[in-house]
Design an enzyme around this catalytic site. Sequence first.
Site, PDB file in Angstrom:
ATOM      1  N   PHE A  11       6.418  -6.933   7.651  1.00 44.99           N
ATOM      2  CA  PHE A  11       7.461  -6.473   8.109  1.00 44.99           C
ATOM      3  C   PHE A  11       7.512  -5.922   9.342  1.00 44.99           C
ATOM      4  O   PHE A  11       7.736  -5.646  10.151  1.00 44.99           O
ATOM      5  CB  PHE A  11       7.864  -5.257   7.000  1.00 44.99           C
ATOM      6  CG  PHE A  11       8.111  -3.477   7.399  1.00 44.99           C
ATOM      7  CD1 PHE A  11       9.462  -3.099   7.748  1.00 44.99           C
ATOM      8  CD2 PHE A  11       7.022  -2.772   6.957  1.00 44.99           C
ATOM      9  CE1 PHE A  11       9.305  -1.683   8.496  1.00 44.99           C
ATOM     10  CE2 PHE A  11       7.230  -0.967   7.647  1.00 44.99           C
ATOM     11  CZ  PHE A  11       8.575  -0.967   8.364  1.00 44.99           C
ATOM     12  N   TYR A 137      -8.788  -2.577  -1.011  1.00 42.61           N
ATOM     13  CA  TYR A 137      -8.554  -2.650   0.444  1.00 42.61           C
ATOM     14  C   TYR A 137      -8.705  -1.947   1.783  1.00 42.61           C
ATOM     15  O   TYR A 137      -8.926  -2.652   2.301  1.00 42.61           O
ATOM     16  CB  TYR A 137      -7.347  -2.319   0.243  1.00 42.61           C
ATOM     17  CG  TYR A 137      -6.249  -2.721   1.488  1.00 42.61           C
ATOM     18  CD1 TYR A 137      -4.739  -3.320   1.299  1.00 42.61           C
ATOM     19  CD2 TYR A 137      -5.791  -1.650   2.012  1.00 42.61           C
ATOM     20  CE1 TYR A 137      -4.428  -4.096   2.434  1.00 42.61           C
ATOM     21  CE2 TYR A 137      -5.049  -1.679   3.371  1.00 42.61           C
ATOM     22  CZ  TYR A 137      -3.407  -2.641   3.011  1.00 42.61           C
ATOM     23  OH  TYR A 137      -3.835  -3.507   4.319  1.00 42.61           O
ATOM     24  N   LYS A 141     -10.461  -4.178   4.592  1.00 41.58           N
ATOM     25  CA  LYS A 141     -10.356  -3.922   5.924  1.00 41.58           C
ATOM     26  C   LYS A 141     -11.734  -3.124   7.426  1.00 41.58           C
ATOM     27  O   LYS A 141     -11.991  -3.996   8.173  1.00 41.58           O
ATOM     28  CB  LYS A 141      -9.486  -2.502   5.449  1.00 41.58           C
ATOM     29  CG  LYS A 141      -8.247  -3.157   5.382  1.00 41.58           C
ATOM     30  CD  LYS A 141      -7.311  -4.297   6.569  1.00 41.58           C
ATOM     31  CE  LYS A 141      -6.045  -4.237   6.146  1.00 41.58           C
ATOM     32  NZ  LYS A 141      -5.224  -5.494   6.685  1.00 41.58           N
ATOM     33  N   ILE A 181       8.205   4.607   0.939  1.00 36.45           N
ATOM     34  CA  ILE A 181      10.038   4.855   1.581  1.00 36.45           C
ATOM     35  C   ILE A 181      10.818   4.264   1.043  1.00 36.45           C
ATOM     36  O   ILE A 181      11.731   3.832   1.313  1.00 36.45           O
ATOM     37  CB  ILE A 181       9.591   5.211   3.335  1.00 36.45           C
ATOM     38  CG1 ILE A 181       8.908   6.385   3.340  1.00 36.45           C
ATOM     39  CG2 ILE A 181      10.712   5.285   3.879  1.00 36.45           C
ATOM     40  CD1 ILE A 181       8.423   7.456   4.844  1.00 36.45           C
ATOM     41  N   ARG A 261      -3.091   8.664 -10.528  1.00 37.32           N
ATOM     42  CA  ARG A 261      -4.383   7.239 -10.154  1.00 37.32           C
ATOM     43  C   ARG A 261      -5.708   7.651  -9.444  1.00 37.32           C
ATOM     44  O   ARG A 261      -5.270   8.337  -8.512  1.00 37.32           O
ATOM     45  CB  ARG A 261      -3.554   6.664  -9.404  1.00 37.32           C
ATOM     46  CG  ARG A 261      -2.391   5.323 -10.098  1.00 37.32           C
ATOM     47  CD  ARG A 261      -1.751   4.070  -9.336  1.00 37.32           C
ATOM     48  NE  ARG A 261      -1.629   5.306  -8.155  1.00 37.32           N
ATOM     49  CZ  ARG A 261      -0.805   4.064  -6.825  1.00 37.32           C
ATOM     50  NH1 ARG A 261      -0.461   3.473  -7.548  1.00 37.32           N
ATOM     51  NH2 ARG A 261       0.244   5.242  -5.849  1.00 37.32           N
TER      52      ARG A 261
END
Length: 302
Positions: A11, A137, A141, A181, A261
Site C-alpha cells: 500500500f 513489532y 523496528k 480506516i 487488548r
Amino acid sequence: MKILVLGGSGFLGRHIVSQMTLEGHQVRVFDRQAEKIELPDVEKVNADFSDTMTLSEALVGIDKVVHLISTSVPSTSNKDPISDIQGNLINTLKLLEMMKQSGLKDIIYFSSGGTVYGHPKTIPMDESHSNHPVCSYGVVKLSIEKYLHMYSNLYGFNSVILRPSNPYGPGQTHTGVQGFIGTCIAAALRNKPLTIWGDGSVRRDYIFVEDVAKATIQALNFKQSDIFNISSGVGISLNEIIQLVEQETGKELIIKNEAKRNFDIPEIILDNKKAGKVLGWQPTIDFNDGMRFTIDDAQSLT
C-alpha cells in the site's frame, strides 16, 4: 537517482514508487509481488526478503535503498516474536552487510511512529521521547534503528529513519489485519461487522499516504543520518472515524465490541515539527478531505 524500493508493491510502497517516478528517479522494486506495480518504467524483482542472492543482485547499480518491508504487523507480532526477529531483524542485518560489502551506504528505513515510543510521557511525542515499545513489532523496528545508528557510526552509512504514524488513503487493502480506516470503510461498504477492541476512544495520529510519499522524496535528498516523525500531529479516535465513515457512505456500521487488548495504548500523537524544520516537509491533506478521497476510491471499486 537509481533507487531500490524493498516492499514497493505494498500500500505505502505503491504510492512512494509512483511519486519517485513522477520526480524522474529510476526505480527498481524488490517484492514478493513486484508484478503488482503497473508503471512501465519500473524494474520489478519478484523475490522474498530472505532470498539473499537475488537481493544482492538487486543492489547492483543502486544509489539508495528505501526499506519498507515488514513481515509482521503490530496486532499479531507478539504471537510469534521469534519469527518477527528472523523475518525482519535478521534479514535487515543481512541487507546491511550486503550494502557494506558493495559500498552502498545510503538507506531510508521506514520504522514505526505508532509503536517504537510505547506509552507517552508527553503528547505529542517528538523524536527525543523515550522508547519502550509494548509489542514485538515496535521492539524489532527499534532494534533495526539501533543497528542503523551503529552502521552510520562505524561504516559511514547515511541512514534516514522515517517514523510514520498511521498511513491511510486510496488502495489500502489490509482489511482486518492492519489499517483501521481501510477496514472500517470496507465493513461499511460490504455490510460486514466491524470489530472494536475497547470502547473506541483510542486516539491515533493518521497521515494521508500521499503526504508520506512526499516526505520520502524530501528524505532522498537529505545527506545525514537522522530520525523524523512523519505525522499529522492530530489525534482522531476510532469512534470519530466510525462516525465519519457512516456519514460519508450513508451506511450504519455493525459494531462488534471486544475486550481491550493489553498492547493498545490509549493515545499516540506524534510531533512533526522536526521534519518541517529539517526536511522542509509538512502534511498538506486535511483528515476529512483525505477520508473523502479514500472513501470515494473504495466506492469506485465496489
